[in-house]
Design a protein around this motif. Structure first.
Motif, PDB file in Angstrom:
ATOM      1  N   ARG A 236      -8.718  57.987  34.992  1.00  0.00           N
ATOM      2  CA  ARG A 236      -9.401  59.011  33.715  1.00  0.00           C
ATOM      3  C   ARG A 236      -8.749  60.427  33.330  1.00  0.00           C
ATOM      4  N   TRP A 237      -7.541  60.587  34.471  1.00  0.00           N
ATOM      5  CA  TRP A 237      -6.885  61.928  34.091  1.00  0.00           C
ATOM      6  C   TRP A 237      -5.654  61.586  33.061  1.00  0.00           C
ATOM      7  N   TRP A 238      -5.397  60.416  32.638  1.00  0.00           N
ATOM      8  CA  TRP A 238      -3.963  60.067  32.002  1.00  0.00           C
ATOM      9  C   TRP A 238      -4.512  59.705  30.498  1.00  0.00           C
ATOM     10  N   THR A 239      -3.667  60.039  29.565  1.00  0.00           N
ATOM     11  CA  THR A 239      -3.638  59.249  28.432  1.00  0.00           C
ATOM     12  C   THR A 239      -3.729  57.925  28.523  1.00  0.00           C
ATOM     13  N   ALA A 240      -3.756  57.231  27.644  1.00  0.00           N
ATOM     14  CA  ALA A 240      -3.288  55.545  27.571  1.00  0.00           C
ATOM     15  C   ALA A 240      -1.846  55.725  27.869  1.00  0.00           C
ATOM     16  N   GLU A 241      -0.983  56.169  26.885  1.00  0.00           N
ATOM     17  CA  GLU A 241       0.524  56.058  27.038  1.00  0.00           C
ATOM     18  C   GLU A 241       0.872  56.606  28.344  1.00  0.00           C
ATOM     19  N   GLY A 242       0.208  57.635  29.081  1.00  0.00           N
ATOM     20  CA  GLY A 242       0.731  58.109  30.283  1.00  0.00           C
ATOM     21  C   GLY A 242       0.593  57.221  31.453  1.00  0.00           C
ATOM     22  N   TRP A 243      -0.828  56.686  31.366  1.00  0.00           N
ATOM     23  CA  TRP A 243      -1.220  55.643  32.525  1.00  0.00           C
ATOM     24  C   TRP A 243      -0.206  54.405  32.468  1.00  0.00           C
ATOM     25  N   ALA A 244      -0.041  53.913  31.226  1.00  0.00           N
ATOM     26  CA  ALA A 244       0.729  52.843  31.272  1.00  0.00           C
ATOM     27  C   ALA A 244       2.314  53.285  31.785  1.00  0.00           C
ATOM     28  N   HIS A 245       2.584  54.428  31.433  1.00  0.00           N
ATOM     29  CA  HIS A 245       3.971  54.795  32.168  1.00  0.00           C
ATOM     30  C   HIS A 245       3.862  54.830  33.560  1.00  0.00           C
ATOM     31  N   VAL A 246       2.733  55.422  34.295  1.00  0.00           N
ATOM     32  CA  VAL A 246       2.563  55.502  35.674  1.00  0.00           C
ATOM     33  C   VAL A 246       2.768  54.079  36.461  1.00  0.00           C
ATOM     34  N   ARG A 247       1.934  53.165  35.735  1.00  0.00           N
ATOM     35  CA  ARG A 247       1.850  52.006  36.054  1.00  0.00           C
ATOM     36  C   ARG A 247       3.260  51.384  35.931  1.00  0.00           C
ATOM     37  N   ARG A 248       3.946  51.417  34.791  1.00  0.00           N
ATOM     38  CA  ARG A 248       5.383  50.738  34.839  1.00  0.00           C
ATOM     39  C   ARG A 248       6.227  51.348  35.693  1.00  0.00           C
ATOM     40  N   THR A 249       6.260  52.651  36.042  1.00  0.00           N
ATOM     41  CA  THR A 249       7.412  53.323  36.832  1.00  0.00           C
ATOM     42  C   THR A 249       7.165  53.597  38.340  1.00  0.00           C
ATOM     43  N   GLY A 250       5.766  53.387  38.459  1.00  0.00           N
ATOM     44  CA  GLY A 250       5.302  53.537  39.933  1.00  0.00           C
ATOM     45  C   GLY A 250       5.243  55.247  40.468  1.00  0.00           C
ATOM     46  N   LEU A 251       4.941  55.976  39.201  1.00  0.00           N
ATOM     47  CA  LEU A 251       5.193  57.542  39.667  1.00  0.00           C
ATOM     48  C   LEU A 251       4.036  57.879  40.755  1.00  0.00           C
ATOM     49  N   THR A 252       4.476  58.561  41.828  1.00  0.00           N
ATOM     50  CA  THR A 252       3.453  59.131  42.770  1.00  0.00           C
ATOM     51  C   THR A 252       3.571  60.572  43.114  1.00  0.00           C
ATOM     52  N   ALA A 253       4.484  61.265  42.434  1.00  0.00           N
ATOM     53  CA  ALA A 253       4.790  62.689  42.611  1.00  0.00           C
ATOM     54  C   ALA A 253       5.733  63.258  41.935  1.00  0.00           C
ATOM     55  N   PRO A 254       6.071  64.404  41.809  1.00  0.00           N
ATOM     56  CA  PRO A 254       7.277  64.748  40.889  1.00  0.00           C
ATOM     57  C   PRO A 254       8.608  64.186  41.355  1.00  0.00           C
ATOM     58  N   LEU A 255       9.481  64.210  40.422  1.00  0.00           N
ATOM     59  CA  LEU A 255      10.689  63.837  40.831  1.00  0.00           C
ATOM     60  C   LEU A 255      11.467  64.543  42.039  1.00  0.00           C
ATOM     61  N   PHE A 256      12.327  63.726  42.733  1.00  0.00           N
ATOM     62  CA  PHE A 256      12.873  64.386  43.959  1.00  0.00           C
ATOM     63  C   PHE A 256      11.867  64.799  45.091  1.00  0.00           C
ATOM     64  N   TRP A 257      10.532  64.449  45.060  1.00  0.00           N
ATOM     65  CA  TRP A 257       9.582  64.513  46.138  1.00  0.00           C
ATOM     66  C   TRP A 257       9.554  63.416  47.105  1.00  0.00           C
ATOM     67  N   GLN A 258       9.427  63.453  48.344  1.00  0.00           N
ATOM     68  CA  GLN A 258       9.281  62.360  49.066  1.00  0.00           C
ATOM     69  C   GLN A 258       8.414  62.963  50.321  1.00  0.00           C
ATOM     70  N   ARG A 259       7.398  61.929  50.657  1.00  0.00           N
ATOM     71  CA  ARG A 259       6.579  62.308  51.585  1.00  0.00           C
ATOM     72  C   ARG A 259       7.047  62.080  53.275  1.00  0.00           C
ATOM     73  N   ASP A 260       7.020  62.945  53.828  1.00  0.00           N
ATOM     74  CA  ASP A 260       7.477  62.790  55.441  1.00  0.00           C
ATOM     75  C   ASP A 260       6.245  63.191  56.380  1.00  0.00           C
ATOM     76  N   GLY A 261       5.429  62.064  56.683  1.00  0.00           N
ATOM     77  CA  GLY A 261       4.350  62.310  57.441  1.00  0.00           C
ATOM     78  C   GLY A 261       3.360  63.087  56.584  1.00  0.00           C
ATOM     79  N   ARG A 262       2.833  64.129  56.981  1.00  0.00           N
ATOM     80  CA  ARG A 262       1.815  64.745  56.659  1.00  0.00           C
ATOM     81  C   ARG A 262       2.391  65.994  55.636  1.00  0.00           C
ATOM     82  N   GLN A 263       3.806  66.112  55.233  1.00  0.00           N
ATOM     83  CA  GLN A 263       4.188  67.171  54.545  1.00  0.00           C
ATOM     84  C   GLN A 263       5.090  66.283  53.543  1.00  0.00           C
ATOM     85  N   TRP A 264       5.509  67.232  52.349  1.00  0.00           N
ATOM     86  CA  TRP A 264       6.231  66.681  51.239  1.00  0.00           C
ATOM     87  C   TRP A 264       7.680  67.511  51.386  1.00  0.00           C
TER      88      TRP A 264
END
Length: 439
Positions: A236-264
């Motif tokens: 719902r929050w993405w343009t069609a091109e943006g949603w396709a980009h998320v699905r294609r690249t697997g984005l889940t957070a800003p670049l250089f971020w990684q989850r460590d337990g409950r913190q980023w």
């Protein structure tokens, strides 16, 4: 009446200072790592650092020694190697690049000759040299490549090579979350700024309806709420091109971020650290910025809205050079010039706020806008089409305001940056806006 000799002297001093500042930064960025790191390509999105070093020298030679002074070419055989339009970044490691020491000697020889040219330059009679434009253009070009090289340092794997003090801590920002910008016309762009580049010109009147804009850039903490609410999983929050980009690249957070337990956590110039919640979010692409804004019930500001918020002084109905007025940026105004290696907390630099009370419009993070990169009415390419004109169109989105990696010589209220909407390695963040009902 201004004494022309004094005017020329001031222009010369400014040009020398800008060129020296740029070269000092280039030297820092190319001397803090050893030869293999200079010649390696740390990402296919970026050039080897040694390419940037020699390219800086080659552009300076072409414009200041050849075009301004009419001198014979020093190294004509390398022109095509360092032509940014002839060779995409991904291909540059395979070119016969000058080795680091040879690149340094070449850039140093060009600079010595360029300073001689500057010492005897006339700043009238030719558009290229009027008010020192060519020298300012080259200082800006070098600083833009310095920012590019800093991006390469961020992408580089390995131990920390650069250090800088952190910005001064400030109390948690508790001011209003948004500011009303009244509707009406304002002057956008410039015809008077002597070192403004072609896409900033000419000044023209622009009508902008009333709108509200975030007082500060969107923070890491606010962006984490978008992530935790499933923002990357909801089309719902993405343009069609943006949603396709998320699905294609697997984005889940800003670049250089990684989850460590409950913190980023994030990786920043070779150091892994907890993501600070009160800093402006960094390394997001246009699609991510646009999706967050939709999720928040808002939108990205247009380029005209951003510039009106940054430059319009309603008391005098005029456009200023910077949000705080016409004075050159100082350390009290903005986070610029690689003085720090991170954005300052939201609400920093109250002396740099606009008359309406909008904070951090200059420095900290480049801010995505809703607008495509297009020419202003009356645009004329100068001194070459490849700086701006070839990028005009819907493929590129406009960014405004500069980042902590931008030098003041290459940052002002009219300065326009642009990039593809997928780019995240750049020092990009954003703020949101909303229309005013009935405006």
């Amino acid at each position: 009446m201004t004494d022309p000799a004094l005017d020329a002297g001031t222009t010369r001093e400014r040009a020398v200072a800008s060129l020296v500042t740029a070269r000092d930064r280039t030297t820092l960025l190319t001397s803090c790592v050893d030869g293999p790191d200079l010649t390696a390509q740390h990402s296919p999105l970026m050039s080897p650092l040694v390419w940037d070093l020699a390219h800086i020298g080659n552009q300076e030679e072409q414009w200041l020694l050849r075009a301004v002074a009419g001198q014979e070419a020093l190294r004509p055989e390398i022109d095509s190697i360092y032509d940014a339009f002839e060779h995409p970044r991904a291909e540059r490691p395979r070119l016969p690049l000058l080795p680091p020491e040879e690149a340094r000697r070449y850039a140093a020889e060009v600079r010595a000759r360029a300073l001689d040219v500057l010492d005897g330059a006339a700043f009238t009679g030719r558009r290229l040299t009027e008010a020192g434009f060519a020298f300012g253009m080259i200082a800006q070009h070098e600083q833009q490549h310095d920012e590019t090289m800093l991006i390469t340092h961020q992408l580089r794997r390995g131990p920390q090579a650069l250090t800088a003090p952190d910005p001064e801590p400030v109390p948690l920002f508790t001011g209003p979350s948004e500011v009303l910008v009244p509707g009406g016309p304002f002057t956008m762009g410039t015809s008077a700024e002597p070192w403004a580049l072609d896409n900033e010109r000419p000044a023209h009147r622009r009508e902008v309806a009333a709108f509200r804009i975030d007082t500060t850039p969107v923070t890491n903490g606010a962006y984490q709420a978008f992530i935790e609410d499933g923002g990357y999983d909801d089309p719902r929050w993405w343009t069609a091109e943006g949603w396709a980009h998320v699905r294609r690249t697997g984005l889940t957070a800003p670049l250089f971020w990684q989850r460590d337990g409950r913190q980023w956590l994030r990786r920043r110039f070779g150091v892994t650290e907890v993501v600070p919640p009160d800093e402006p979010v960094l390394h997001v692409c246009w699609y991510e910025a646009d999706a967050y804004a939709r999720w928040a019930g808002r939108r990205l500001p247009t380029e005209a809205e951003w510039e009106k918020a940054a430059r319009h002084d309603p008391a005098g109905d005029r456009s200023t050079r910077y949000p705080w007025g016409d004075a050159e940026p100082g350390p009290e105004h903005a986070n610029l010039g690689q003085r720090h290696l991170r954005p300052a907390p939201a609400g920093s630099y109250p002396a740099g706020a606009s008359p309406l009370g909008v904070h951090q419009l200059i420095g900290d993070v480049w801010e995505w806008t809703a607008s495509d990169f297009l020419p202003y009415p009356g645009f004329r390419a100068f001194p070459y089409r490849e700086y701006s004109e070839v990028f005009f169109g819907p493929e590129h989105k406009v960014l405004r305001g500069g980042s902590f990696a931008v030098d003041p010589v290459a940052c002002r209220g009219t300065f326009r940056n642009w990039d593809l909407p997928v780019r995240r390695q750049i020092f990009s963040g954003f703020r949101t806006a909303r229309s005013v009902e009935g405006a």
